[in-house]
Design a protein around this motif. Structure first.
Motif, mmCIF file in Angstrom:
data_model
loop_
_atom_site.group_PDB
_atom_site.id
_atom_site.type_symbol
_atom_site.label_atom_id
_atom_site.label_comp_id
_atom_site.label_asym_id
_atom_site.label_seq_id
_atom_site.Cartn_x
_atom_site.Cartn_y
_atom_site.Cartn_z
ATOM 1 N N LEU A 1 0.833 -1.365 0.220
ATOM 2 C CA LEU A 1 -0.083 0.036 0.113
ATOM 3 C C LEU A 1 0.635 1.111 -0.072
ATOM 4 O O LEU A 1 0.698 2.097 -0.488
ATOM 5 N N ARG A 2 1.966 1.164 0.789
ATOM 6 C CA ARG A 2 2.574 2.407 0.804
ATOM 7 C C ARG A 2 3.595 2.659 -0.323
ATOM 8 O O ARG A 2 3.731 3.868 -0.743
ATOM 9 N N GLU B 1 2.456 2.022 -3.286
ATOM 10 C CA GLU B 1 1.861 2.571 -4.326
ATOM 11 C C GLU B 1 1.188 4.033 -3.934
ATOM 12 O O GLU B 1 0.391 4.293 -4.761
ATOM 13 N N ARG C 1 -0.720 4.578 -1.300
ATOM 14 C CA ARG C 1 -2.094 4.553 -0.855
ATOM 15 C C ARG C 1 -2.092 4.783 0.749
ATOM 16 O O ARG C 1 -0.974 4.930 1.196
ATOM 17 N N LEU D 1 -6.338 2.244 6.901
ATOM 18 C CA LEU D 1 -7.305 1.463 5.919
ATOM 19 C C LEU D 1 -8.321 0.697 6.793
ATOM 20 O O LEU D 1 -9.622 0.988 6.505
ATOM 21 N N ALA E 1 -9.856 7.993 -1.235
ATOM 22 C CA ALA E 1 -8.680 7.701 -0.860
ATOM 23 C C ALA E 1 -8.805 6.058 -0.355
ATOM 24 O O ALA E 1 -8.009 5.221 -0.536
ATOM 25 N N ASP F 1 -9.380 3.745 -3.322
ATOM 26 C CA ASP F 1 -8.257 3.633 -4.183
ATOM 27 C C ASP F 1 -7.479 2.476 -3.367
ATOM 28 O O ASP F 1 -6.627 1.524 -3.976
ATOM 29 N N ALA F 2 -7.393 2.611 -2.103
ATOM 30 C CA ALA F 2 -6.574 1.688 -1.275
ATOM 31 C C ALA F 2 -7.266 0.286 -1.186
ATOM 32 O O ALA F 2 -6.239 -0.912 -1.212
ATOM 33 N N VAL G 1 -5.891 -2.144 -4.270
ATOM 34 C CA VAL G 1 -4.532 -2.720 -3.899
ATOM 35 C C VAL G 1 -4.527 -3.787 -2.763
ATOM 36 O O VAL G 1 -3.920 -4.763 -2.934
#
Length: 209
Positions: free
Chosen positions: A94-95, A97, A99, A105, A169, A172-173, A176
């Motif tokens: 995640l980090r 990319e 996100r 999250l 946000a 999007d996260a 992934v």
């Protein structure tokens, strides 16, 4: 489950008698048992390799295998180890990319799916303390992803609402997140194994309440 194999030296002619063969197998078992703490041995399986023993008992050695069933302590250690490893892998993806971090999250997912969400709801669903949940909400709010509103039903608490930036946000996260979890879990276990695992984890979680 841990497997051990004992290889015994070639027996003499006198050792081919049935009683001697049994004693040799007992000796192999004891040798392996003494190498493992007794409190960790919950189950035992003995397998004599007939390819080496043969019908005439003329093999060069007798192979005895012991399978020691892991105990509850070992299961606990493995669960913690798997959780840490999965958390680190998913969070790193995640980090990498750009996100949301996994620590944001998960509480934001609770905010998005819980009507009139409160700090208490986040704490209950994530199995963390109210204090830890409150600090997490502080960080999410500071990032502009949620806001606190007065709770008309209880002035001592606030209602947490996602902002538009937070909704985007999170979406999007989640893309992934789903891809990484599928690679780490879904591609490793079959659908039937996933169902079985979820059932077992639910039982353990209920017992931990």
């Amino acid at each position: 489950m841990t497997s051990f194999t004992a290889h015994l030296p070639r027996p003499g002619l006198a050792d081919h008698r049935p009683g001697r063969r049994l004693e040799r197998r007992k000796a192999a078992i004891l040798l392996l048992l003494y190498s493992e703490p007794f409190d960790r041995i919950l189950g035992l399986t003995i397998d004599v390799d007939r390819r080496q023993v043969g019908s005439a008992e003329a093999a060069s050695r007798c192979v005895v295998r012991l399978q020691i069933v892991t105990d509850a302590r070992d299961v606990f250690d493995r669960l913690v180890s798997v959780e840490i490893a999965f958390w680190e892998r998913v969070d790193a993806r995640l980090r990498a990319e750009g996100r949301l971090a996994l620590g944001q999250l998960l509480p934001m997912r609770v905010m998005a799916t819980t009507p009139r969400c409160r700090v208490f709801d986040i704490a209950a669903q994530l199995q963390i303390t109210v204090g830890a949940a409150s600090k997490t909400v502080d960080r999410v709010e500071a990032a502009g992803h949620c806001v606190r509103r007065p709770n008309p039903a209880d002035r001592r608490s606030s209602l947490i609402e996602m902002t538009e930036a937070g909704v985007t946000a999170l979406a999007d996260a989640e893309v992934v997140f789903e891809d990484e979890v599928q690679a780490r879990v879904g591609a490793v276990l079959s659908p039937a194994e996933l169902v079985q695992l979820v059932g077992l984890l639910d039982r353990l979680r209920e017992a931990a309440r």
